[in-house]
Design an enzyme around this catalytic site. Structure first.
Site, PDB file in Angstrom:
ATOM      1  N   THR A 211      12.073 -39.487 -38.357  1.00 51.23           N
ATOM      2  CA  THR A 211      12.033 -40.888 -37.548  1.00 51.23           C
ATOM      3  C   THR A 211      10.804 -40.603 -36.751  1.00 51.23           C
ATOM      4  O   THR A 211      10.258 -41.513 -36.115  1.00 51.23           O
ATOM      5  CB  THR A 211      13.300 -40.986 -36.769  1.00 51.23           C
ATOM      6  OG1 THR A 211      13.613 -39.956 -36.160  1.00 51.23           O
ATOM      7  CG2 THR A 211      14.312 -41.159 -37.964  1.00 51.23           C
TER       8      THR A 211
ATOM      9  N   LEU B  72      11.273 -44.587 -31.820  1.00 53.10           N
ATOM     10  CA  LEU B  72      12.349 -45.262 -31.464  1.00 53.10           C
ATOM     11  C   LEU B  72      13.175 -44.620 -32.545  1.00 53.10           C
ATOM     12  O   LEU B  72      13.608 -45.348 -33.826  1.00 53.10           O
ATOM     13  CB  LEU B  72      12.065 -46.670 -31.773  1.00 53.10           C
ATOM     14  CG  LEU B  72      11.338 -47.509 -30.532  1.00 53.10           C
ATOM     15  CD1 LEU B  72      10.964 -48.998 -30.742  1.00 53.10           C
ATOM     16  CD2 LEU B  72      12.269 -47.488 -29.209  1.00 53.10           C
ATOM     17  N   HIS B  73      13.811 -43.575 -32.546  1.00 53.97           N
ATOM     18  CA  HIS B  73      14.393 -42.931 -33.655  1.00 53.97           C
ATOM     19  C   HIS B  73      15.763 -43.828 -34.050  1.00 53.97           C
ATOM     20  O   HIS B  73      16.131 -44.067 -35.186  1.00 53.97           O
ATOM     21  CB  HIS B  73      15.174 -41.597 -33.137  1.00 53.97           C
ATOM     22  CG  HIS B  73      14.123 -40.674 -32.718  1.00 53.97           C
ATOM     23  ND1 HIS B  73      13.191 -39.973 -33.416  1.00 53.97           N
ATOM     24  CD2 HIS B  73      13.797 -40.260 -31.415  1.00 53.97           C
ATOM     25  CE1 HIS B  73      12.462 -39.174 -32.776  1.00 53.97           C
ATOM     26  NE2 HIS B  73      12.752 -39.512 -31.430  1.00 53.97           N
ATOM     27  N   ASP B  74      16.427 -44.455 -33.167  1.00 58.14           N
ATOM     28  CA  ASP B  74      17.543 -45.039 -33.464  1.00 58.14           C
ATOM     29  C   ASP B  74      17.305 -46.331 -34.170  1.00 58.14           C
ATOM     30  O   ASP B  74      18.153 -46.772 -35.145  1.00 58.14           O
ATOM     31  CB  ASP B  74      18.582 -45.443 -31.981  1.00 58.14           C
ATOM     32  CG  ASP B  74      18.869 -44.084 -31.398  1.00 58.14           C
ATOM     33  OD1 ASP B  74      18.756 -43.096 -32.152  1.00 58.14           O
ATOM     34  OD2 ASP B  74      19.243 -44.148 -30.216  1.00 58.14           O
TER      35      ASP B  74
END
Ligand code: RIB
Ligand code: CA
Length: 309
Positions: free
Chosen positions: A191, A237-239
């Site tokens: 990510t 913005l991993h999520d």
């Protein structure tokens, strides 16, 4: 028909953006958003979930679940994103009278639509493990669990070896890895290939729209923290990437693997072990994202966040 999705989150700005993407995605029906402590305390996380949903005020409200105040976490992100996890952006929230625990909401929602609900977990896996412990048959009723966390081959981001979400509750992560669930791990070294640049701020929807207002309050703090504390020009913005994996799995390549979590090591506590040997001793127990179309994923996030209201 829209796919039913439940978000288990620990907002944090990154999770708040993930909620925003999911709530505005016509291909998804967000049935519930359950809070877990992680980035911030369990109590703050519960408030933050409520604040984000109130700010966005979607036409159809998801059920909300509260994080357990007894949750024990090994770390948090308050040194990066402040006590509120939102870099000081303040949102007042309405008083809620009938609150259910995240674990109850997860059990209820999965049971009410067996085989239909995909869970995207973007925080520590405490709630998912607790739900499976309480109701072991739930594992066969969850359509798919997408977990944001761990690393495939990169370094950790909370210790030299461990990734934050897994490290916070390594025992829970281990239980979930060993469960019979159909699951996919989205590791953060993958990510982290997605970096949103400052021009995102200029393209956000107008202040007058709920999404524009929310993102305009949250994102500048994230850019500031990334630059000042992490020395990175842009934000990960991993999520949000995990939500895109739920919407457009074709942009991600996965490999079946055996995965486990180190729960004892002094230096390696919370490390994700993914066995990529030619002849592993154990049968594979999860799919792991090993590649993604960075340009397209970046574009999908950028376009969705900047879409006019
Ligand atoms: O390691 C990445 C995770 O930690 C993300 O879920 C993000 O929200 C952060 O708190
Ligand atoms: Ca998170």
């Amino acid at each position: 028909m829209a796919r039913k999705i439940l978000l288990d989150v620990d907002p944090g700005i990154d999770d708040a953006v993930a909620i925003c993407l999911a709530l505005h995605e016509p291909m998804l029906e967000v049935v519930a958003i359950t809070a877990t402590g992680g980035t911030v305390s369990p109590e703050q996380s519960t408030l933050n979930v409520q604040a984000v949903v109130e700010q966005l005020d979607p036409p159809r409200w998801p059920r909300l679940g509260c994080a357990s105040p007894d949750q024990i976490l090994r770390a948090d992100r308050r040194h990066l994103f402040g006590v509120d996890g939102f870099c000081g952006a303040h949102f007042s929230v309405a008083k809620r009278h009938h609150q259910h625990s995240s674990v109850k909401v997860i059990c209820d929602e999965v049971r009410s639509a067996p085989g239909d609900v995909t869970i995207v977990a973007t925080g520590p896996l405490t709630n998912i493990a607790a739900a499976l412990r309480q109701q072991p048959d739930l594992a066969s009723m969850i359509r798919h669990l997408i977990m944001l966390g761990g690393t495939l081959s990169g370094p950790g981001n909370v210790t030299a070896a461990a990734e934050f979400n897994i490290y916070c509750d390594a025992e829970a992560a281990r239980e979930v890895f060993h469960s019979q669930l159909t699951k996919t791990l989205v590791p953060i070294d993958l990510t982290a290939r997605i970096l949103l640049s400052f021009d995102l701020l200029e393209k956000l929807p107008a202040e007058e729209s709920p999404r524009g207002r929310l993102l305009r309050q949250l994102l500048p703090g994230a850019f500031r923290t990334y630059r000042q504390q992490l020395g990175i020009e842009g934000i990960h913005l991993h999520d949000a990437v995990a939500v895109i994996a739920a919407i457009e799995p074709k942009l991600f390549s996965t490999q079946r693997m055996y995965g486990d979590i180190e729960t004892e090591g002094t230096l390696t506590h919370g490390t994700t072990i993914l066995d990529r040997r030619l002849h592993p001793e154990h049968r594979p127990n999860l799919d792991v994202v090993v590649d993604l179309d960075s340009a397209e994923v970046t574009k999908r996030i950028f376009d969705r966040l900047t879409q006019p209201a």
